[in-house]
Design a protein around this motif. Structure first.
Motif, PDB file in Angstrom:
ATOM      1  N   VAL B 110       0.859  -1.182   0.000  1.00 33.26           N
ATOM      2  CA  VAL B 110       0.000   0.000   0.000  1.00 33.26           C
ATOM      3  C   VAL B 110       0.898   1.235   0.000  1.00 33.26           C
ATOM      4  O   VAL B 110       1.854   1.304   0.762  1.00 33.26           O
ATOM      5  N   GLN B 114      -0.755   6.852   1.423  1.00 35.63           N
ATOM      6  CA  GLN B 114      -2.070   6.531   1.977  1.00 35.63           C
ATOM      7  C   GLN B 114      -2.042   6.621   3.497  1.00 35.63           C
ATOM      8  O   GLN B 114      -2.962   7.123   4.117  1.00 35.63           O
ATOM      9  N   ARG B 115      -0.936   6.106   4.086  1.00 36.88           N
ATOM     10  CA  ARG B 115      -0.802   6.153   5.531  1.00 36.88           C
ATOM     11  C   ARG B 115      -0.647   7.608   5.985  1.00 36.88           C
ATOM     12  O   ARG B 115      -1.282   8.049   6.943  1.00 36.88           O
ATOM     13  N   ALA B 117      -1.726  10.216   4.488  1.00 35.04           N
ATOM     14  CA  ALA B 117      -3.011  10.900   4.369  1.00 35.04           C
ATOM     15  C   ALA B 117      -3.852  10.631   5.613  1.00 35.04           C
ATOM     16  O   ALA B 117      -4.514  11.538   6.139  1.00 35.04           O
ATOM     17  N   ARG B 128      -6.555   4.002  10.908  1.00 30.13           N
ATOM     18  CA  ARG B 128      -5.779   3.915   9.657  1.00 30.13           C
ATOM     19  C   ARG B 128      -5.754   2.482   9.160  1.00 30.13           C
ATOM     20  O   ARG B 128      -5.943   2.199   7.988  1.00 30.13           O
ATOM     21  N   ILE B 132      -8.054   2.405   6.040  1.00 32.84           N
ATOM     22  CA  ILE B 132      -7.214   2.755   4.886  1.00 32.84           C
ATOM     23  C   ILE B 132      -6.382   1.564   4.424  1.00 32.84           C
ATOM     24  O   ILE B 132      -6.445   1.160   3.257  1.00 32.84           O
ATOM     25  N   LEU B 133      -5.595   0.994   5.362  1.00 31.59           N
ATOM     26  CA  LEU B 133      -4.643  -0.032   4.929  1.00 31.59           C
ATOM     27  C   LEU B 133      -5.339  -1.344   4.558  1.00 31.59           C
ATOM     28  O   LEU B 133      -5.155  -1.864   3.461  1.00 31.59           O
ATOM     29  N   GLN B 136      -7.335  -1.832   1.290  1.00 31.53           N
ATOM     30  CA  GLN B 136      -6.517  -1.901   0.072  1.00 31.53           C
ATOM     31  C   GLN B 136      -5.643  -3.139   0.041  1.00 31.53           C
ATOM     32  O   GLN B 136      -5.319  -3.654  -1.028  1.00 31.53           O
ATOM     33  N   GLY B 215     -12.762   1.309  -3.190  1.00 32.18           N
ATOM     34  CA  GLY B 215     -11.708   1.728  -4.094  1.00 32.18           C
ATOM     35  C   GLY B 215     -11.714   1.025  -5.425  1.00 32.18           C
ATOM     36  O   GLY B 215     -11.080   1.465  -6.367  1.00 32.18           O
TER      37      GLY B 215
END
Lengths: 205, 249
Positions: B110, B114-115, B117, B128, B132-133, B136, B215
């Motif tokens: 990833v 992204q992290r 952000a 996170r 986020i992680l 993805q 996504g």
């Protein structure tokens, strides 16, 4: 601890012979995947998928108990080596296949433009380029094979695990015997993975 | 083959093999996520412990590990393990170590931005990871994980050497009781192949579901939308009416 060294010797013997079989048979599979006729490609695909998706231990049992019924008699070690070699040949075939697919299409076209015969296209153009790239990946399967050699205990081969078990059964010291075997495997496979990493750095740039 | 053997050993054997696979796959997945995320942790000691675990359990043979847990652990710890759970523990820890490498690889893949952000939006580390992680990384993990599951299924055959009555053990029994070793071992190989085939199909479905997640929304008119007979509405129709931007209407 003589039993340890004797067992280690048998384990390494099985490993080396099994590797040789898997490397050579795997290459045959990989070239057969690319055969010009589907009457070769399909059966080869089917057989390799079948071998890959069934347990090595049951294959060992199959070879060890069924072949004698059909009049083919091997020693336990030979059966084990053949089983490991055949099983892993289906994995190495995929490795070779990736290597062959990584050879640029222009190499095939060049061989054709030079009107090289089919066999020489393989031996002189494609395979030398393909194999060099896949040596580290093949090495990974040697480590995997090492870790599968204890399965040979299942058909009574006196390899490292089996010998240590027999020793432990005499002295009732399972803790020492089995811990030594476990540590031996970690040491060998960790050393091998370090060697592989340096080999990879040298071959793949 | 006599009917009794079939009913008392082979069918229960298939069931035990499936149970073993499911339980150890569940354990392996949990272990893989814990160890895999720990290997990307900020604190070095956490990374080191997780790294040590993966190296040791990947480095040794699953069968040796199983014997160790089955014979040595009870001696050392002083309590005994039901053979079935010893096997699940060995398989789960062994294949969990392979899974940890898959999880680690996918998390590393990833993009770092992204992290960052997530940090910029002042998400907590847990948010996170969850928002986020993982969304993805998980679709990336599924193909290697389905390979791992097949390996695990094949690994369950090892438990027959501990005397647990899985399908391989049943095959050995039938060979001893009858003389039909060719039939029973061929059948056993086919059983494993069929289970592996079904597993692959299931995992392919899971992969499609995960890819359709955050996504990676499918194009309009495909996938779930089409199955439900729905068509994505015109984008302009979704604009808020009468909100801050719609005052001029």
């Amino acid at each position: 601890m003589p039993h340890f060294w004797d067992g280690l010797l048998v384990t390494l013997q099985a490993l080396v012979l099994g590797s040789l079989i898997s490397f050579s048979v795997g290459l045959v599979w990989a070239v057969a995947f690319r055969a010009p006729t589907r009457f070769v490609r399909w059966p080869v695909g089917l057989v390799t998928e079948f071998i890959r998706n069934t347990p090595l231990l049951v294959q060992l049992f199959f070879l060890f108990f069924v072949l004698p019924e059909w009049g083919v008699q091997f020693s336990a070690l030979t059966t084990g080596v053949v089983a490991i070699g055949l099983h892993y040949s289906t994995y190495t075939a995929q490795v070779y296949r990736a290597g062959i697919e990584a050879v640029p299409a222009g190499q095939w076209e060049a061989a054709r433009a030079l009107s090289l015969p089919y066999r020489r296209t393989w031996t002189a153009v494609i395979l030398p380029q393909a194999i060099r790239r896949v040596v580290p990946a093949l090495g990974n399967y040697v480590v995997a094979m090492l870790k599968d050699t204890p399965l040979l205990a299942g058909i009574g081969v006196l390899e490292l695990l089996q010998r240590s078990r027999l020793q432990a059964a005499q002295t009732f010291q399972y803790t020492e015997a089995l811990t030594v075997v476990g540590v031996a495997f970690i040491v060998i496979s960790y050393t091998a993975s370090l060697l592989l990493r340096s080999l990879e750095r040298r071959l793949v740039r | 083959m006599t009917a009794g053997l079939w009913e008392h050993w082979v069918l229960p054997g298939i069931w035990i093999t499936i149970q073993l696979t499911v339980y150890s796959a569940a354990l392996a997945t949990v272990v893989a996520f814990v160890a895999g995320t720990a290997r990307t942790h900020r604190v070095w000691i956490v990374r080191f412990v997780a790294g040590f675990y993966t190296e040791v359990f990947r480095g040794t043979s699953a069968l040796v590990l199983m014997f160790w847990i089955f014979f040595v652990l009870p001696q050392l710890a002083g309590w005994s393990l039901v053979p079935m759970w010893a096997a699940v523990l060995a398989l789960g820890l062994s294949y969990g170590a392979y899974g940890a490498e898959i999880v680690r690889g996918a998390l590393k893949a990833v993009a770092p931005a992204q992290r960052e952000a997530g940090v910029a939006l002042s998400f907590t580390p847990w948010q996170r990871m969850r928002l986020i992680l993982l969304p993805q990384a998980v679709p990336e993990m599924i193909p290697p994980f389905s390979n791992l599951l097949i390996e695990l299924l094949k690994g369950t055959a090892l438990v027959s050497l501990l005397g647990i009555g899985d399908v391989s053990f049943a095959a050995n029994l039938v060979r001893l009781a009858t003389t039909e070793s060719a039939e029973i071992y061929s059948l056993t190989l086919v059983i494993y192949f069929v289970i592996a085939f079904l597993l692959t199909r299931v995992m392919r479905g899971v992969e499609r579901k995960a890819k359709a997640g955050i996504g990676q929304r499918p194009a309009p008119g495909t996938g779930v939308m089409r199955k439900l007979g729905l068509r994505r509405q015109n984008e302009t129709a979704q604009l808020p009416v009468g909100g801050a931007g719609g005052a001029s209407l």
